[in-house]
Design a protein around this motif. Structure first.
Motif, PDB file in Angstrom:
ATOM      1  N   PRO A 174     -11.772 -66.675 117.101  1.00 44.16           N
ATOM      2  CA  PRO A 174     -12.265 -67.979 116.639  1.00 44.16           C
ATOM      3  C   PRO A 174     -11.138 -69.003 116.576  1.00 44.16           C
ATOM      4  N   PRO A 175     -11.494 -70.293 116.531  1.00 46.55           N
ATOM      5  CA  PRO A 175     -10.459 -71.333 116.442  1.00 46.55           C
ATOM      6  C   PRO A 175      -9.684 -71.255 115.131  1.00 46.55           C
ATOM      7  N   ILE A 176      -8.410 -71.600 115.213  1.00 43.82           N
ATOM      8  CA  ILE A 176      -7.510 -71.567 114.066  1.00 43.82           C
ATOM      9  C   ILE A 176      -6.896 -72.957 113.891  1.00 43.82           C
ATOM     10  N   ILE A 177      -6.865 -73.439 112.663  1.00 43.82           N
ATOM     11  CA  ILE A 177      -6.163 -74.680 112.319  1.00 43.82           C
ATOM     12  C   ILE A 177      -4.978 -74.290 111.446  1.00 43.82           C
ATOM     13  N   GLY A 178      -3.768 -74.670 111.841  1.00 44.65           N
ATOM     14  CA  GLY A 178      -2.563 -74.333 111.100  1.00 44.65           C
ATOM     15  C   GLY A 178      -2.043 -75.504 110.300  1.00 44.65           C
ATOM     16  N   ILE A 179      -1.813 -75.284 109.004  1.00 42.33           N
ATOM     17  CA  ILE A 179      -1.343 -76.365 108.125  1.00 42.33           C
ATOM     18  C   ILE A 179      -0.218 -75.822 107.246  1.00 42.33           C
ATOM     19  N   PRO A 180       1.042 -76.132 107.564  1.00 44.55           N
ATOM     20  CA  PRO A 180       2.148 -75.629 106.747  1.00 44.55           C
ATOM     21  C   PRO A 180       2.375 -76.454 105.484  1.00 44.55           C
ATOM     22  N   THR A 181       2.791 -75.765 104.430  1.00 40.15           N
ATOM     23  CA  THR A 181       3.193 -76.443 103.194  1.00 40.15           C
ATOM     24  C   THR A 181       4.667 -76.204 102.897  1.00 40.15           C
ATOM     25  N   THR A 182       5.355 -75.525 103.807  1.00 41.85           N
ATOM     26  CA  THR A 182       6.803 -75.365 103.737  1.00 41.85           C
ATOM     27  C   THR A 182       7.372 -75.754 105.094  1.00 41.85           C
ATOM     28  N   ALA A 183       8.655 -76.032 105.115  1.00 39.08           N
ATOM     29  CA  ALA A 183       9.333 -76.367 106.373  1.00 39.08           C
ATOM     30  C   ALA A 183      10.306 -75.241 106.671  1.00 39.08           C
ATOM     31  N   GLY A 184       9.781 -74.149 107.223  1.00 43.16           N
ATOM     32  CA  GLY A 184      10.622 -72.988 107.440  1.00 43.16           C
ATOM     33  C   GLY A 184      10.186 -72.106 108.579  1.00 43.16           C
ATOM     34  N   THR A 185       9.066 -71.399 108.412  1.00 46.82           N
ATOM     35  CA  THR A 185       8.700 -70.390 109.396  1.00 46.82           C
ATOM     36  C   THR A 185       8.262 -70.986 110.725  1.00 46.82           C
ATOM     37  N   GLY A 186       7.570 -72.117 110.678  1.00 48.55           N
ATOM     38  CA  GLY A 186       7.019 -72.680 111.914  1.00 48.55           C
ATOM     39  C   GLY A 186       5.862 -71.859 112.455  1.00 48.55           C
ATOM     40  N   SER A 187       5.298 -70.980 111.625  1.00 45.62           N
ATOM     41  CA  SER A 187       4.244 -70.081 112.098  1.00 45.62           C
ATOM     42  C   SER A 187       3.046 -70.832 112.637  1.00 45.62           C
ATOM     43  N   GLU A 188       2.888 -72.093 112.212  1.00 44.37           N
ATOM     44  CA  GLU A 188       1.747 -72.882 112.676  1.00 44.37           C
ATOM     45  C   GLU A 188       1.763 -73.135 114.182  1.00 44.37           C
ATOM     46  N   VAL A 189       2.932 -73.004 114.812  1.00 44.08           N
ATOM     47  CA  VAL A 189       3.002 -73.189 116.269  1.00 44.08           C
ATOM     48  C   VAL A 189       3.431 -71.897 116.962  1.00 44.08           C
ATOM     49  N   LEU A 221       0.880 -81.456 110.495  1.00 45.31           N
ATOM     50  CA  LEU A 221       2.194 -81.480 109.851  1.00 45.31           C
ATOM     51  C   LEU A 221       2.228 -82.665 108.890  1.00 45.31           C
ATOM     52  N   ASP A 222       1.825 -82.432 107.660  1.00 46.33           N
ATOM     53  CA  ASP A 222       1.766 -83.486 106.652  1.00 46.33           C
ATOM     54  C   ASP A 222       2.878 -83.242 105.634  1.00 46.33           C
ATOM     55  N   PRO A 223       3.924 -84.067 105.643  1.00 50.20           N
ATOM     56  CA  PRO A 223       5.047 -83.833 104.724  1.00 50.20           C
ATOM     57  C   PRO A 223       4.665 -83.938 103.261  1.00 50.20           C
ATOM     58  N   ILE A 245       9.834 -80.718 108.304  1.00 51.37           N
ATOM     59  CA  ILE A 245       8.636 -80.005 108.734  1.00 51.37           C
ATOM     60  C   ILE A 245       8.530 -80.022 110.258  1.00 51.37           C
ATOM     61  N   VAL A 246       9.049 -81.082 110.873  1.00 52.92           N
ATOM     62  CA  VAL A 246       9.110 -81.139 112.334  1.00 52.92           C
ATOM     63  C   VAL A 246      10.162 -80.161 112.858  1.00 52.92           C
ATOM     64  N   ALA A 247      11.334 -80.115 112.220  1.00 55.41           N
ATOM     65  CA  ALA A 247      12.389 -79.183 112.628  1.00 55.41           C
ATOM     66  C   ALA A 247      11.905 -77.739 112.542  1.00 55.41           C
ATOM     67  N   SER A 248      11.072 -77.452 111.541  1.00 59.11           N
ATOM     68  CA  SER A 248      10.519 -76.114 111.394  1.00 59.11           C
ATOM     69  C   SER A 248       9.625 -75.758 112.582  1.00 59.11           C
ATOM     70  N   SER A 249       8.741 -76.668 112.951  1.00 58.11           N
ATOM     71  CA  SER A 249       7.885 -76.433 114.116  1.00 58.11           C
ATOM     72  C   SER A 249       8.711 -76.337 115.396  1.00 58.11           C
TER      73      SER A 249
END
Length: 383
Positions: free
Chosen positions: A135-150, A179-181, A248-252
């Motif tokens: 199924p479709p996945i929407i990724g929304i990070p609340t930390t600037a680290g793993t970059g798992s959303e991408v 990516l909402d800071p 948060i951009v650097a994380s992605s």
């Protein structure tokens, strides 16, 4: 700053972009999303607001938050059960690495006949899953680290084998990312520091990887610069939207760049996290200078070029000094002993590190003895 781009997936970056979530669900034909997050975030007002907005738009949203900081196979199985019970048709993976990794793993397995372990990143295991049933996945990070959303993988603890398994499938990459800071504003300084250094480790190990991927290498260089310029501000002034945005951009960027591979920091952090349940970003932050020094002969020239780009003296020593300096500035411990209770299992850690997939793209193919020595040096703080 508000911006959209489509690499490696559809990304919507900027303050307030979380308000587009309902529209994104509708665009992806998600009528009943499962909102996957960690238990700490589940009770936060921002999550309650998101749930309310979705309900007001007649989305049959449900929540699953029974996730450990290092998600386990049992967490994934429980999430699958929640997805099926709620008759959901998509996943909103929300939070730090734990929430997003768990959400992606739930989505990739929920409609399959295989288990999550059948998708461990070994050989062509990813072919065990039918991509049309994910199924479709929407990724929304609340930390600037793993970059798992991408990312196209999740780190999940295999409880039986006491190891972190990398679960991989190309369609684990979220269909859309926000990516909402503003979602990172409440992150405490210690977690801002640890997750920010995790973003640095991804960019840095990708840059040092011997794999040929010039686009990823270029992304890594700029990701490192953003961390250098903005992480200290994000830690010291957590409401600084510009610093939070750039981090948060650097994380992605780091998670995009490590398509080139990772290295010894992660090869050691994965088993250390699995055995001691320690924070992944903090482990990478502490291990960083010790692994860099162990890799010196293979990365000296590349690190000198990187240092020049960062307006440092064009030497390995200058770059290493900057790493030590930024760690001290943002209060990262110098030794693993600050977060690991004892060192009796470091030889076992060394054995696990050699087998970790991240070791395959370390600039030097270290043996068990070398990885054990790096871990011991990091534990003692002997650089």
């Amino acid at each position: 700053m508000n911006a959209n781009w489509n690499y490696p997936t559809n990304v919507r970056a900027g303050a307030g972009r979380i308000n587009e979530l309902v529209n994104i669900c509708q665009e992806l034909n998600i009528q009943a999303p499962l909102f996957v997050t960690d238990p700490g975030l589940a009770i936060m007002p921002m999550v309650m607001n998101i749930i309310r907005d979705c309900e007001e738009a007649n989305l049959a949203i449900g929540m699953f938050s029974d996730i450990k900081p290092n998600p386990t196979g049992q967490n994934i199985n429980d999430g699958i059960a929640a997805y099926r019970a709620g008759k959901h048709d998509g996943v909103i993976a929300f939070g730090g690495g734990s929430g997003i990794d768990a959400g992606k793993a739930i989505a990739v397995v929920v409609n399959q006949t295989c288990s999550v372990w059948d998708l461990e990143d070994i050989g062509d295991n990813w072919l065990n899953a039918d991509p049309d049933r994910i199924p479709p996945i929407i990724g929304i990070p609340t930390t600037a680290g793993t970059g798992s959303e991408v990312g196209r993988a999740s780190l999940i603890i295999n409880e039986d084998e006491r190891k972190k398994a990398i679960i991989f499938h190309p369609k684990m990459l979220p269909t859309c990312v926000i990516l909402d800071p503003e979602l990172t504003i409440g992150l405490p300084p210690v977690l801002t520091a640890a997750t920010g250094m995790d973003a640095l480790s991804h960019n840095l190990e990708a840059y040092c990887s011997p794999s040929y991927h010039p686009m990823a290498k270029g992304i890594a260089i700029e990701g490192i610069r953003l961390v250098k310029d903005y992480l200290p501000t994000a830690v010291a002034d957590g409401v600084n939207i510009d610093a939070r945005t750039q981090m948060i951009v650097a994380s992605s960027m780091g998670a995009t760049a490590f398509q080139r591979g990772l290295g010894g920091m992660h090869a050691l952090a994965h088993p250390l996290g699995a055995i001691y349940d320690a924070h992944h970003g903090m482990l990478n932050a502490i291990l960083m200078p010790y692994v860099l020094k162990a890799n010196y002969k293979a990365i000296d020239s590349d690190i000198a070029k990187l240092a020049q780009y960062l307006d440092l003296d064009a030497t390995f020593d200058a770059f290493l000094e900057w790493i030590l300096s930024i760690r001290q500035e943002i209060k990262i411990p110098h030794a693993l002993s600050a977060i690991i209770p004892e060192d009796s299992r470091l030889a076992e850690i060394g054995e696990m590190a050699v087998l970790d997939p991240s070791a395959g793209t370390n600039p030097i193919a270290h043996d068990v003895a070398t990885y054990t020595r790096i871990a011991q040096n990091a534990y003692n703080g002997s650089l």
